[in-house]
Enzyme design. Structure first.
Site: not given
Length: 213
Positions: A116, A172, A203
């Site tokens: 991330c 995502d 995600h």
């Protein structure tokens, strides 16, 4: 949401050695190990997911440094996206990565894994030419706002020479499906990048393959 909970695929976190040098965090594994890996976590920090992952990699024979990106900024008051981003916004990205690069040289880090926010840092470390195996998950090719912002990956990726791998989910919504599509379209021009786009996931898709506790 990114990762926070422990997963069945990882062992219970083993005791770690805290460190506070150019960056801070926790270390597992033999100092004489052939491979030294640094883990850059997501916006939720050094939680049980990453401590379990680090323990597993140490059991496989690596020396592992889990880096506390948010050292000195306090614990999250609550495990929410809003609270996590409020703390994340206090991190000076360029300054942090300058110190992290120095740490990698001092500790002879051979590999960096970023998730991330840490995935965004993988783009930047490749741009800077950090000599290590680099792999990112769910990184932000459009960059993230910051008071000490990093260059936008989309603007420089074709010029990168340091090899790296980026793993993303096609659905995502946190990174943005349009950004995933743009990254995939430009990937043939990015010689240094190995890009894997996983269909049917968004995600933090890794837990779907590992299984939650």
């Amino acid at each position: 949401m990114c990762h926070g909970h422990a997963v069945k695929a990882f062992p219970a976190p083993a005791p770690a050695e805290p460190f506070d040098r150019t960056v801070a965090g926790f270390t597992w594994g033999d100092p004489a190990a052939e491979k030294t890996i640094a883990v850059l976590p997501d916006i939720y920090g050094c939680n049980p997911f990453y401590k379990g992952l680090s323990t597993l990699m140490a059991q496989k024979g690596a020396r592992v440094h889990l880096v506390d990106t948010f050292y000195g900024l306090g614990d999250l008051p609550e495990a929410t996206r809003e609270a996590a981003f409020a703390r994340r916004n206090k991190v000076d990205d360029k300054s942090f990565l300058d110190r992290f690069e120095q740490f990698c040289r001092e500790e002879q880090v051979t590999g960096v894994v970023g998730f991330c926010l840490g995935g965004l840092y993988i783009f930047e470390l490749a741009r800077r030419g950090l000599s290590a195996d680099l792999i990112g998950l769910y990184g932000f090719p459009q960059g993230l706002p910051n008071e000490d912002p990093l260059p936008v990956p989309f603007d420089y990726l074709p010029e990168v020479d340091q090899s790296f791998t980026m793993l993303v989910g096609r659905d995502d919504d946190s990174v943005g499906r349009d950004n995933i599509e743009k990254l995939e379209k430009m990937s043939p021009e990015v010689r240094a990048m190995t890009l894997k786009v996983y269909d049917g996931v968004g995600h933090n898709f890794l837990y779907k393959y590992l299984g939650r506790i």
